[in-house]
Design an enzyme around this catalytic site. Sequence first.
Site, PDB file in Angstrom:
ATOM      1  N   LYS A 136      -0.630  -4.280   1.267  1.00 39.76           N
ATOM      2  CA  LYS A 136      -0.914  -3.219   0.294  1.00 39.76           C
ATOM      3  C   LYS A 136       0.020  -3.330  -0.908  1.00 39.76           C
ATOM      4  O   LYS A 136      -0.400  -3.239  -2.057  1.00 39.76           O
ATOM      5  CB  LYS A 136      -0.737  -1.839   0.956  1.00 39.76           C
ATOM      6  N   GLN A 195       2.502   5.220   6.122  1.00 42.38           N
ATOM      7  CA  GLN A 195       1.711   4.444   7.079  1.00 42.38           C
ATOM      8  C   GLN A 195       1.695   5.137   8.447  1.00 42.38           C
ATOM      9  O   GLN A 195       2.736   5.550   8.961  1.00 42.38           O
ATOM     10  CB  GLN A 195       2.293   3.020   7.193  1.00 42.38           C
ATOM     11  N   ASP A 248      -4.041   8.833   0.325  1.00 43.24           N
ATOM     12  CA  ASP A 248      -4.906   8.694   1.498  1.00 43.24           C
ATOM     13  C   ASP A 248      -5.917   9.834   1.616  1.00 43.24           C
ATOM     14  O   ASP A 248      -6.842   9.747   2.428  1.00 43.24           O
ATOM     15  CB  ASP A 248      -4.057   8.715   2.778  1.00 43.24           C
TER      16      ASP A 248
HETATM   17  N1  GUN Z   1      -3.041   3.447   9.480  1.00 41.68           N
HETATM   18  C1  GUN Z   1      -4.268   2.892   9.688  1.00 41.68           C
HETATM   19  N2  GUN Z   1      -5.080   3.112   8.637  1.00 41.68           N
HETATM   20  C2  GUN Z   1      -4.362   3.843   7.745  1.00 41.68           C
HETATM   21  C3  GUN Z   1      -4.672   4.380   6.454  1.00 41.68           C
HETATM   22  O1  GUN Z   1      -5.773   4.246   5.914  1.00 41.68           O
HETATM   23  N3  GUN Z   1      -3.661   5.060   5.866  1.00 41.68           N
HETATM   24  C4  GUN Z   1      -2.450   5.227   6.448  1.00 41.68           C
HETATM   25  N4  GUN Z   1      -1.535   5.928   5.775  1.00 41.68           N
HETATM   26  N5  GUN Z   1      -2.136   4.740   7.638  1.00 41.68           N
HETATM   27  C5  GUN Z   1      -3.093   4.052   8.280  1.00 41.68           C
END
Ligand code: GUN
Length: 284
Positions: free
Chosen positions: A53, A97, A120
């Site tokens: 990311k 995350q 998110d």
């Molecule tokens: N863990 C798995 N998918 C995601 C996501 O889309 N966002 C976040 N913050 N953590 C994750």
Amino acid sequence: MVTLLDGKLLSKKVQNEIADKIEKLKVKHNKVPGLAVVLVGNDPASMAYVGRKEKMAGNIGMYSRQIQLPETTSQVELLEIINKLNNDKEIHAILVQLPLPKHINTDKVLMTIDPEKDVDGFHPVNMGKLLSGLEPAAIPCTPLGVIKLLEDYNIELKGKNAVVIGRSNIVGKPVSILLLSRHATVTICHSRTQNIDKICQNADIIVVAIGKEKYLKKEWVKPGAVIIDVGINRSEETGKLVGDVDFDGVKDLCSFITPVPKGVGPMTIAMLLSNTLKLFEKTL
Ligand code: GUN
């Protein structure tokens, strides 16, 4: 003939468009979007996602900051860091995350993120807006990526029977709402659902996000169905990355299917970058 839904290709296209916009906004405002990615602990899969990311954000001209914290970080310490990011003028988007270590209350953490920096879309204010049909600051990245992919291939949703397997806050619930808002008839299935095979056999579209290799079998799939595989699992047999669908079993049966990798995964990252740009633009 089955068509593969190429998430990698569409993700690249979206990223190029975002990079162009960032360049123009930088000339006009002398500012770029800033994304902070917070990772607690050293789970290898989470570290790999977070690294990807951050790299992609840098590649398209964003400012990105990775904050890696030890597994032993307390909830109070984490909340302090989020509060600082909330007040940081260089940061427009915050991603924590998930999953977080067990001693940290995830709801409390997500509620501490400023909803206007919630890239998110997991804050209850943004989730609530999504459910109410109001415009949230951001829509969860994986569900949004699924919808963009379906739309890019002109797959009709209106009036279709869509079955979502999995009820997580990250994928299952928000993708169900997005499908519903596009006039699909949505059934949400999960680990306690009875006769799931029968329910799937009636589906025009199946979105699987359950985290189990080869969970969706060919006997469950109606000929011509559209299959979206959100799973990312390490295969017990081959050690390779695989989804939740028995791909080889269903591929000659369905009309469209996402591969794993190169399907939904790259779209999640593209939507993260798109959401970051959107949050930045709102501040200008
Ligand atoms: N863990 C798995 N998918 C995601 C996501 O889309 N966002 C976040 N913050 N953590 C994750």
